[in-house]
Enzyme design. Structure first.
Site, PDB file in Angstrom:
ATOM      1  N   SER A   1       0.833  -1.204   0.000  1.00 15.83           N
ATOM      2  CA  SER A   1       0.000   0.000   0.000  1.00 15.83           C
ATOM      3  C   SER A   1       0.868   1.253   0.000  1.00 15.83           C
ATOM      4  CB  SER A   1      -0.978  -0.042   1.180  1.00 15.83           C
ATOM      5  OG  SER A   1      -2.012   0.887   1.024  1.00 15.83           O
TER       6      SER A   1
ATOM      7  N   ASP B   1     -10.445  -4.228  -4.513  1.00 16.33           N
ATOM      8  CA  ASP B   1      -9.696  -3.140  -3.888  1.00 16.33           C
ATOM      9  C   ASP B   1      -9.800  -1.902  -4.764  1.00 16.33           C
ATOM     10  OD1 ASP B   1      -7.815  -1.530  -2.597  1.00 16.33           O
ATOM     11  OD2 ASP B   1      -6.102  -2.801  -3.102  1.00 16.33           O
TER      12      ASP B   1
ATOM     13  N   HIS C   1      -7.928  -5.435  -0.184  1.00 19.58           N
ATOM     14  CA  HIS C   1      -6.741  -4.704   0.245  1.00 19.58           C
ATOM     15  C   HIS C   1      -6.252  -5.273   1.588  1.00 19.58           C
ATOM     16  CE1 HIS C   1      -4.172  -1.166  -0.162  1.00 19.58           C
ATOM     17  NE2 HIS C   1      -4.278  -0.994   1.140  1.00 19.58           N
TER      18      HIS C   1
END
Length: 324
Positions: free
Chosen positions: A170, A265, A295
């Site tokens: 991320s 996601d 995610h």
């Protein structure tokens, strides 16, 4: 950036993820949402949730090291896997996710241990300063400082400064890619490989995946992503600085990369667009989209088999690319 124009599979969340969410809910472990709670409370919620997720982590040695950062001390955590080989270990320099604002080296402890154990590389995790207390380019600069420390001082810890990979998830994937881009400059340490889990690579909320999943049906929301970017940058305006939005950078000359995206996601298309640009730049890469995972799946390895398999694949790629 052009749209991906890639069709989605039917929305089918892995049933083990559903069971995991139900179990966490029964335990009162709430989502760390800084839009609905003060940032300190969100950070505490994230730490509590990951205590549960990190159970049964492999018991390999780990210790904290203080390195010299760009504006003061920089804390690193070194995970050393068991090995029978002589000589210094290759290194995976890792940056945790959390929108630059939440999570920590502690929240990612199980993932970091698994990557070390399964890759055979030492993992050096970077405890970079979080937003909004620290804003861009602070985190990027700390990442470059951590790379330099591994290359110049890692030998004192039994690390091979000539065999370094960078990785992250991320926001951490954003930092890892930014460090790999910076490492192309003359005089900087060489990066041999990059491992990027579901990265946030551009300040863009108009992708197909944001339109499809930005409501948060599987966790992460577009609204939360806007908030994270604003905390990181200090303003709501889109940035074109490639250090902050590495999708916009000149990508030529990067090392081989492995991109692992979550299919369910809102950030899915960040990875797909990066893959498009890497192909144009003639950078070797591999992309896997885990269509039934959301995610943050790399933190679900204890109870989600598909997530554990993805982390195994990532570790094997690190091992292969850092082989002597």
């Amino acid at each position: 950036m052009p749209d991906t124009n890639q069709l989605f599979a039917l929305d089918r969340l892995d049933p083990q993820v559903t069971a995991l969410h139900e179990r966490m809910g029964a335990l009162g472990l709430v989502s760390a949402d800084p839009l609905t709670m003060p940032i300190a409370q969100a950070r505490a919620a994230a730490e509590r949730a990951h205590v549960f997720l990190n159970q049964d982590a492999p018991p390999i040695p780990a210790r904290d090291i203080v390195a010299e950062g760009p504006v003061g001390p920089l804390r690193l955590r070194l995970y050393r896997p068991p090995t029978t080989q002589d000589g210094p270990l290759p290194v995976l320099l890792y940056f945790h996710g959390g929108g630059f604002a939440v999570n920590s080296v502690d929240t990612h402890d199980r993932l970091l241990r698994l990557l070390a154990l399964r890759s055979g590389a030492a993992v050096v995790a970077v405890a970079y300063g979080k937003a909004p207390e620290h804003r861009f380019p602070h985190q990027h600069d700390e990442g470059v400082a951590a790379l330099r420390w591994v290359a110049r001082h890692g030998a004192s810890q039994g690390l091979d400064g000539d065999r370094i990979a960078v990785g992250g998830d991320s926001a951490g994937a954003n930092l890892a890619l930014g460090v790999a881009l910076a490492a192309r400059a003359p005089g900087e340490p060489r990066v041999s490989f990059g491992l990027l889990f579901y990265g946030m690579f551009a300040h863009d909320f108009h992708t197909v995946s944001h339109r499809r999943f930005g409501d948060g049906r599987y966790g992460l929301t577009t609204a939360r992503m806007r908030w994270y970017w604003e905390q990181y940058l200090g303003h709501a305006e889109p940035t074109r600085d490639p250090r902050a939005a590495p999708l916009l950078a000149d990508l030529t000359g990067l090392p081989p990369l492995l991109l692992l995206a979550a299919g369910l996601d809102c950030l899915r298309d960040d990875s797909l667009r990066l893959a498009q640009r890497l192909a144009v730049a003639d950078v070797p890469f591999s992309l896997s989209v885990y269509e039934s995972l959301p995610h943050s799946f790399a933190s679900m390895t204890r109870l989600v088999e598909a997530a554990d398999g993805a982390v195994t694949r990532a570790a094997q790629a690190v091992r292969r690319h850092l082989a002597a």
